[in-house]
Design a protein around this motif. Structure first.
Motif, PDB file in Angstrom:
ATOM      1  N   SER A 185       0.838  -1.188   0.000  1.00 43.99           N
ATOM      2  CA  SER A 185       0.000   0.000   0.000  1.00 43.99           C
ATOM      3  C   SER A 185       0.877   1.243   0.000  1.00 43.99           C
ATOM      4  CB  SER A 185      -0.921   0.003   1.224  1.00 43.99           C
ATOM      5  OG  SER A 185      -1.756   1.150   1.218  1.00 43.99           O
ATOM      6  N   LEU A 186       0.613   2.156  -0.913  1.00 40.36           N
ATOM      7  CA  LEU A 186       1.365   3.399  -1.025  1.00 40.36           C
ATOM      8  C   LEU A 186       0.459   4.578  -0.701  1.00 40.36           C
ATOM      9  CD1 LEU A 186       3.300   2.764  -4.379  1.00 40.36           C
ATOM     10  CD2 LEU A 186       4.122   2.376  -2.055  1.00 40.36           C
ATOM     11  N   ALA A 187       1.017   5.544   0.005  1.00 38.68           N
ATOM     12  CA  ALA A 187       0.274   6.772   0.304  1.00 38.68           C
ATOM     13  C   ALA A 187       0.396   7.713  -0.882  1.00 38.68           C
ATOM     14  CB  ALA A 187       0.820   7.423   1.572  1.00 38.68           C
ATOM     15  N   GLY A 188      -0.729   8.140  -1.403  1.00 38.74           N
ATOM     16  CA  GLY A 188      -0.732   9.016  -2.576  1.00 38.74           C
ATOM     17  C   GLY A 188      -1.558  10.267  -2.341  1.00 38.74           C
ATOM     18  N   ALA A 189      -1.361  11.217  -3.213  1.00 32.95           N
ATOM     19  CA  ALA A 189      -2.109  12.474  -3.160  1.00 32.95           C
ATOM     20  C   ALA A 189      -2.325  12.976  -4.577  1.00 32.95           C
ATOM     21  CB  ALA A 189      -1.363  13.522  -2.333  1.00 32.95           C
ATOM     22  N   VAL A 190      -3.461  13.610  -4.800  1.00 34.72           N
ATOM     23  CA  VAL A 190      -3.776  14.147  -6.128  1.00 34.72           C
ATOM     24  C   VAL A 190      -2.900  15.365  -6.382  1.00 34.72           C
ATOM     25  CG1 VAL A 190      -5.569  15.139  -7.589  1.00 34.72           C
ATOM     26  CG2 VAL A 190      -6.133  13.293  -6.008  1.00 34.72           C
ATOM     27  N   SER A 191      -2.103  15.291  -7.451  1.00 35.89           N
ATOM     28  CA  SER A 191      -1.205  16.402  -7.782  1.00 35.89           C
ATOM     29  C   SER A 191      -1.665  17.198  -8.987  1.00 35.89           C
ATOM     30  CB  SER A 191       0.210  15.870  -8.042  1.00 35.89           C
ATOM     31  OG  SER A 191       0.223  14.991  -9.161  1.00 35.89           O
ATOM     32  N   GLY A 192      -2.663  16.712  -9.687  1.00 40.90           N
ATOM     33  CA  GLY A 192      -3.155  17.447 -10.856  1.00 40.90           C
ATOM     34  C   GLY A 192      -4.235  16.667 -11.573  1.00 40.90           C
ATOM     35  N   THR A 193      -4.831  17.310 -12.550  1.00 39.27           N
ATOM     36  CA  THR A 193      -5.873  16.672 -13.350  1.00 39.27           C
ATOM     37  C   THR A 193      -5.814  17.195 -14.773  1.00 39.27           C
ATOM     38  OG1 THR A 193      -8.253  16.293 -13.533  1.00 39.27           O
ATOM     39  CG2 THR A 193      -7.564  18.431 -12.719  1.00 39.27           C
ATOM     40  N   MET A 194      -6.257  16.378 -15.696  1.00 40.99           N
ATOM     41  CA  MET A 194      -6.275  16.783 -17.095  1.00 40.99           C
ATOM     42  C   MET A 194      -7.525  17.619 -17.379  1.00 40.99           C
ATOM     43  SD  MET A 194      -3.497  15.612 -18.189  1.00 40.99           S
ATOM     44  CE  MET A 194      -2.258  14.343 -17.905  1.00 40.99           C
ATOM     45  N   PRO A 195      -7.393  18.692 -18.146  1.00 37.36           N
ATOM     46  CA  PRO A 195      -8.540  19.572 -18.395  1.00 37.36           C
ATOM     47  C   PRO A 195      -9.436  19.080 -19.521  1.00 37.36           C
ATOM     48  CG  PRO A 195      -6.604  20.478 -19.441  1.00 37.36           C
ATOM     49  CD  PRO A 195      -6.151  19.219 -18.749  1.00 37.36           C
ATOM     50  N   ALA A 196      -9.671  17.777 -19.571  1.00 34.12           N
ATOM     51  CA  ALA A 196     -10.522  17.214 -20.624  1.00 34.12           C
ATOM     52  C   ALA A 196     -11.188  15.960 -20.101  1.00 34.12           C
ATOM     53  CB  ALA A 196      -9.712  16.900 -21.884  1.00 34.12           C
ATOM     54  N   VAL A 197     -12.324  15.627 -20.690  1.00 33.83           N
ATOM     55  CA  VAL A 197     -13.094  14.441 -20.313  1.00 33.83           C
ATOM     56  C   VAL A 197     -13.201  13.543 -21.532  1.00 33.83           C
ATOM     57  CG1 VAL A 197     -15.345  13.590 -19.547  1.00 33.83           C
ATOM     58  CG2 VAL A 197     -14.379  15.649 -18.518  1.00 33.83           C
ATOM     59  N   ASP A 198     -13.000  12.239 -21.324  1.00 34.32           N
ATOM     60  CA  ASP A 198     -13.181  11.285 -22.410  1.00 34.32           C
ATOM     61  C   ASP A 198     -14.636  11.310 -22.859  1.00 34.32           C
ATOM     62  OD1 ASP A 198     -13.878   8.470 -23.512  1.00 34.32           O
ATOM     63  OD2 ASP A 198     -11.686   8.473 -23.498  1.00 34.32           O
ATOM     64  N   SER A 199     -14.863  11.569 -24.130  1.00 33.43           N
ATOM     65  CA  SER A 199     -16.225  11.751 -24.635  1.00 33.43           C
ATOM     66  C   SER A 199     -17.051  10.475 -24.596  1.00 33.43           C
ATOM     67  CB  SER A 199     -16.196  12.303 -26.066  1.00 33.43           C
ATOM     68  OG  SER A 199     -15.498  11.403 -26.924  1.00 33.43           O
ATOM     69  N   LEU A 200     -16.392   9.319 -24.682  1.00 31.19           N
ATOM     70  CA  LEU A 200     -17.131   8.051 -24.669  1.00 31.19           C
ATOM     71  C   LEU A 200     -17.347   7.538 -23.250  1.00 31.19           C
ATOM     72  CD1 LEU A 200     -15.471   6.213 -27.699  1.00 31.19           C
ATOM     73  CD2 LEU A 200     -17.653   7.441 -27.635  1.00 31.19           C
ATOM     74  N   ALA A 201     -16.277   7.447 -22.475  1.00 32.08           N
ATOM     75  CA  ALA A 201     -16.386   6.907 -21.118  1.00 32.08           C
ATOM     76  C   ALA A 201     -16.830   7.937 -20.104  1.00 32.08           C
ATOM     77  CB  ALA A 201     -15.052   6.310 -20.695  1.00 32.08           C
ATOM     78  N   GLN A 202     -16.765   9.238 -20.455  1.00 32.51           N
ATOM     79  CA  GLN A 202     -17.110  10.318 -19.526  1.00 32.51           C
ATOM     80  C   GLN A 202     -16.288  10.215 -18.237  1.00 32.51           C
ATOM     81  OE1 GLN A 202     -19.543  13.160 -19.968  1.00 32.51           O
ATOM     82  NE2 GLN A 202     -18.643  12.462 -21.909  1.00 32.51           N
ATOM     83  N   THR A 203     -14.989  10.039 -18.422  1.00 38.85           N
ATOM     84  CA  THR A 203     -14.060   9.986 -17.302  1.00 38.85           C
ATOM     85  C   THR A 203     -13.031  11.098 -17.443  1.00 38.85           C
ATOM     86  OG1 THR A 203     -12.665   8.384 -18.492  1.00 38.85           O
ATOM     87  CG2 THR A 203     -14.321   7.500 -16.961  1.00 38.85           C
ATOM     88  N   GLN A 204     -12.574  11.576 -16.303  1.00 35.79           N
ATOM     89  CA  GLN A 204     -11.541  12.602 -16.264  1.00 35.79           C
ATOM     90  C   GLN A 204     -10.297  12.022 -15.605  1.00 35.79           C
ATOM     91  OE1 GLN A 204     -12.700  16.215 -14.284  1.00 35.79           O
ATOM     92  NE2 GLN A 204     -11.068  17.418 -15.194  1.00 35.79           N
ATOM     93  N   ARG A 205      -9.138  12.295 -16.175  1.00 36.40           N
ATOM     94  CA  ARG A 205      -7.888  11.701 -15.685  1.00 36.40           C
ATOM     95  C   ARG A 205      -7.284  12.558 -14.585  1.00 36.40           C
ATOM     96  NH1 ARG A 205      -3.774   8.741 -19.596  1.00 36.40           N
ATOM     97  NH2 ARG A 205      -5.512   7.288 -19.333  1.00 36.40           N
ATOM     98  N   TYR A 206      -6.980  11.888 -13.448  1.00 35.05           N
ATOM     99  CA  TYR A 206      -6.321  12.526 -12.318  1.00 35.05           C
ATOM    100  C   TYR A 206      -4.927  11.935 -12.156  1.00 35.05           C
ATOM    101  CZ  TYR A 206     -10.626  14.808 -10.779  1.00 35.05           C
ATOM    102  OH  TYR A 206     -11.733  15.607 -10.702  1.00 35.05           O
ATOM    103  N   ILE A 207      -3.998  12.774 -11.702  1.00 35.46           N
ATOM    104  CA  ILE A 207      -2.606  12.370 -11.490  1.00 35.46           C
ATOM    105  C   ILE A 207      -2.392  12.208  -9.994  1.00 35.46           C
ATOM    106  CG2 ILE A 207      -0.188  12.972 -11.822  1.00 35.46           C
ATOM    107  CD1 ILE A 207      -1.070  14.701 -14.177  1.00 35.46           C
ATOM    108  N   ILE A 208      -2.022  11.000  -9.577  1.00 33.47           N
ATOM    109  CA  ILE A 208      -1.796  10.694  -8.163  1.00 33.47           C
ATOM    110  C   ILE A 208      -0.296  10.510  -7.945  1.00 33.47           C
ATOM    111  CG2 ILE A 208      -2.305   9.108  -6.273  1.00 33.47           C
ATOM    112  CD1 ILE A 208      -4.874   8.394  -7.706  1.00 33.47           C
TER     113      ILE A 208
END
Length: 306
Positions: A185-208
Motif C-alpha cells: 500500500s502506497l500513500a498518494g495524493a492528487v497532484s493534478g488533473t487533465m482539463p478534458a473528459v473522455d467523450s465516450l467513457a465520460q471519465t476525467q484523468r487525475y494524477i496521483i
C-alpha cells in the motif's frame, strides 16, 4: 376346515402385531429427546464505518529525458542497456568523429600541442532507468540524434480515470491509498488533473503522486480507494444477523424477547463492510439480544412474526 382355521389364526396374528406396534409407538416417541438448535447471541455495537469506491489506476513516469549525440560520428563505446539504472553524470556513450577515426593519432604525432582526439563522451543528465536504447557500438549517428531514453524515477505517478459523477468525492479525499497487486500500500495524493473528459467513457484523468523509493514498472494496474461516505458512530451488527428477502429490498433481524421466542424486526440497512452492517433504524439498546448464526439443525424456537 384346516384352511379356514389357518386364515383365522393368520388374521389374529396380524391384528395382535399391529396393536402391539401402535401401543409401543407413543412410548418410543416419548423417550426420544427433542433436538436443541444452538443459537449465537449478539448485541448492537458502535463503530466507525466508511463506504469506499474502488477504482483502477495505471503507473506511469511523466518525465523522460533523451540522451542525444552532440557530434556526427561513430559510437565507439556503449555503456547503456535497457532496464539499467543510471545516475546523474554517468557516462553512457563515447562517440568519435569520422575524421578522427580515419586519421587516428597522426595529427598529434605531427604536433603534440594540438591535442586532437575527436572523441566525445555522452553522459546522463539525470538519474533514472533506461527504458529504450536506440543505437549500439559501431553505429553512425548524427548530431542531435537520440541514443537512449531515461525515465526519471522521481516522476512516478498513477493515472486514475475517474467517472465525472464522482469528481466531488475525490475532492474530499486529501490522501489516497494505492494498493499494488503484491499487497503493498502506497500513500498518494492528487497532484493534478487533465482539463478534458473522455467523450465516450465520460471519465476525467487525475494524477496521483506517490513516493518514488519503490521500483515500480510502468503500466502496472493498482487499486485506489476513495472514501465515499463515513459514519463515525454507527449502530452496527454482524452481517450474519441481518437477514434479507430474495430481492434484497427488505431487511430484518430476529430479536429475542425471552429464552425461547424471537420476533422479526424490520430494519433499514446503511453502510456495510466485510464483517458488519450498519442499522439505521430502529435504534436498539445495548441489552437487546439478536440471533447471529444458527446450526444446520431444524430451528426449535417459536417465532412470532410482526
Amino acid at each position: 376346515m384346516n384352511i379356514y382355521l389357518k386364515l383365522i389364526y393368520g388374521s389374529l396374528a396380524v391384528t395382535i402385531m399391529f396393536s402391539s406396534c401402535s401401543s409401543s409407538a407413543p412410548e418410543a416417541a416419548a423417550d426420544t429427546p427433542s433436538p436443541v438448535t444452538p443459537v449465537q447471541i449478539t448485541h448492537v455495537g458502535d463503530s466507525s464505518l466508511t463506504e469506499y469506491v474502488e477504482l483502477s489506476a495505471v503507473s506511469a513516469y511523466l518525465e523522460k529525458s533523451f540522451v542525444k549525440a552532440n557530434i556526427n560520428g561513430y559510437i565507439e563505446k556503449a555503456n547503456a542497456g535497457t532496464g539499467q539504472k543510471v545516475g546523474t553524470g554517468q557516462n553512457l556513450f563515447t562517440l568519435i568523429t569520422k575524421e578522427a577515426r580515419s586519421i587516428g593519432n597522426t595529427v598529434n604525432k605531427l604536433d603534440p600541442g594540438f591535442r586532437f582526439s575527436g572523441i566525445s563522451n555522452i553522459r546522463a543528465e539525470q538519474s533514472g532507468i533506461i527504458v529504450q536504447v536506440n543505437h549500439q557500438k559501431g553505429d553512425y549517428v548524427q548530431d542531435g540524434e537520440a541514443l537512449a531514453t531515461i525515465s526519471n524515477r522521481n516522476s512516478l505517478v498513477f493515472l486514475l480515470d475517474l467517472p465525472y459523477e464522482l469528481n466531488q468525492i475525490i475532492k474530499q479525499n486529501g490522501n489516497l491509498n494505492v494498493l499494488l497487486p503484491d499487497g503493498t500500500s502506497l500513500a498518494g495524493a492528487v497532484s493534478g488533473t487533465m482539463p478534458a473528459v473522455d467523450s465516450l467513457a465520460q471519465t476525467q484523468r487525475y494524477i496521483i503522486k506517490v513516493p518514488s523509493g519503490k521500483d515500480i514498472p510502468e503500466g502496472l494496474i493498482a487499486k485506489v480507494r476513495l472514501s465515499k461516505l463515513s459514519h463515525p458512530n454507527a449502530q452496527v451488527l454482524p452481517k450474519s444477523a441481518v437477514l434479507a428477502n430474495e430481492t434484497e429490498d427488505e431487511f430484518w433481524v430476529m430479536k429475542l424477547i425471552n429464552d425461547s421466542t424471537a420476533i422479526k424486526v424490520n430494519v433499514k440497512k446503511g453502510i456495510e463492510n466485510s464483517g458488519t452492517t450498519e442499522v439505521l433504524s430502529p435504534k436498539f439498546s445495548k441489552t437487546d439480544r439478536t440471533m447471529n448464526a444458527l446450526a444446520n439443525n431444524e430451528l426449535q424456537l417459536i417465532f412470532a412474526f410482526l
